[in-house]
Design a protein around this motif. Sequence first.
Motif, short mmCIF file in Angstrom:
data_model
loop_
_atom_site.label_atom_id
_atom_site.label_comp_id
_atom_site.label_asym_id
_atom_site.label_seq_id
_atom_site.Cartn_x
_atom_site.Cartn_y
_atom_site.Cartn_z
N VAL A 1 0.72 -1.24 -0.03
CA VAL A 1 -0.05 -0.03 -0.01
C VAL A 1 0.92 1.14 -0.07
N PHE B 1 -2.88 0.34 -4.23
CA PHE B 1 -2.82 -0.83 -3.46
C PHE B 1 -2.54 -2.04 -4.65
N LEU C 1 -9.16 -9.06 3.71
CA LEU C 1 -8.69 -7.92 3.31
C LEU C 1 -9.65 -7.04 2.57
N ALA D 1 -10.33 -3.21 0.69
CA ALA D 1 -9.47 -2.19 0.05
C ALA D 1 -10.57 -1.39 -0.71
N VAL E 1 -7.45 0.38 3.80
CA VAL E 1 -7.27 -0.82 3.70
C VAL E 1 -7.53 -1.59 5.17
#
Length: 629
Positions: free
Chosen positions: A141, A146, A199, A201, A207
């Motif tokens: 990141v 990302f 995860l 994002a 994130v």
Amino acid sequence: MDGRTDAANVLHGVMAALAHRAPEGMRVYAEGAFALGHGACLTTPESAFEHQPVVMGERWVLAVDGRIDNRDALARLFELDAAEIARIGDADLFALAWLRWGTDFWRHVEGDYALAVWDREARQLTLLRDRVGVRPLYYAVSSQLFAFASEPEALLGLDGVSRSCDGDALAYLLGAFDFDDMQRTFYRDVRRLHAAGRLLADPEHGVRTDCYWHPEPWSEQQPDDAEGWVAAFAEAFDVATQRRMRGNARPMLLLSGGIDSGCVLAAARRLQGSGEVLGLRPLSLVEIRAPLSSETRNILRLHEGSDGLRIPVEDLAAQEVFSMLLDEVWNAPHPIDNSLSYARLGCLLARETGSRVVLDGVDGDTEMTAMSSLAGWLTSTGHPLRGWREARLASRVNTYLQGASPARILLHGALAALEPGWMARWRYRRQAAATDCPWIASGFSRRLHLRERRLAAAIQARYRRKQCSLHDRRAHDFWHPGVLRALEGTDRTYGRYGIEAWHPWCDQRVVDLLLNVPEELLARNGWTKWLARKASAPALGEEIVWYSGKSHLGSRLTPTLVSAGHARVTALLAQAPDLLAGVADADRLARLRMDWQATPIDAIHTVADDAMHIATLVGWIERYRLQVS
């Protein structure tokens, strides 16, 4: 992340770094500031029908590196007949599971996976990794982007992603400290999505990560006795092995002669029908000149009745495949990969035979670990006669305690169980002060506060032994960064040759069973891995499963590789003082270089391990242009 980055252009650079993992080519989905790519490695009959990334209607886009093991169960849930399921790849089954259950799909899907899903409406990316952590997934990141990939090196040098090494990782690679952060990697700006990790994002919220599953004690009815556990293990391991024999071609098995890979062969034999060819093909290093070691004799017995490949270790350097291995080790060095030279050799041979899948038993040591102080624990819990018997037998047959005095084994275990906290802390302080690794520079060690952190780690480990349940201790040992690094290193090593590593020992059912099996069945009558030995005896033979040695012919690869690569090793050791300045001890590096130059080729084995260690580290830094200061 800033909405301005040319995602497709960035992705092409990442995909180029991963081209070796995609022998069947790559495909990309791009949409403005988002791009998702997938490299095809077709390992199962159904994978021929896959086209990733998978676009699901107007909202979802999915890509996955994975394998589904319960395809038949999912076919029933999705009402697919035999003809339909035969033409649906695993990626499309993952897509159907996502459409029905969303992020809870893992409750219904069994298998290994690293999965990415893009929500076009919410402009949100979701990443998930399987519960055991077999398939790797890394991310980086920065203020500009990302990015994520199956190998961390593919992310180095992107906008805002440095090539700096992680300080703790360097200490680990120099043998001074075992850092246990589940998310950190060898590279400061690249993170690991941990096992069972999720995860999310998006540009608005950034994130976020969490763990979608935690190991829990078995809810199933447990076997009543030892024989019941043996039968349950054999059944679970048979299923795990069968799931990993459905490839396009027969998978290879790296067969070392030990019980871990032997369990895989035993399962394949139990699954073998009358008159059928064995479902996998063993591959082993062997000796051909007398006297043969116990390991070679065991391997030759295990190969009986199969068309396995046996590679003579004495003549290895003269074979063409060794030249390819030598080139890989010294022109593409990596600290983890170079420790897996035997696996690299297996991959090269598997590729020549047309196999895309290799099985091994590398994970068995972790899953079958039992307390080394079992005799002392039995004594301290009110069973002194059982404790003495265990110590006496362990001194005869235990792989790691063989030859030690039974009294010493018993005393050491009892002290570990009964030692008061103040005495343990005093002992840990003395050990932490005396165990600085000779390779690490003292200033670097002080900067990282390694002595204090080793002491804290030892105290925390004692707390786990004393306060945590057996199930929780085993879960900690299995889901440990060192185990994940080994799995990820195996994946990267095999992926370099367009081959996948499939791990029967990492099957979720096998893991669940071994997290809950009684301690005395992992180590019993002095034997390590008693449960696996007992289950495999009918298929492998008593003499093989009750063998207590720990030799490994793969260890003979290191001196051969170092000797054959002498010029390259010499050049790398010459660069070590500059590339490892301030990190490694300069005097120790100078002594190694002097010893290396003074050692004749026929005695190179005396410095081979140290030379391989440092030369590999220097070659890795040079290869990826890493910053170590």
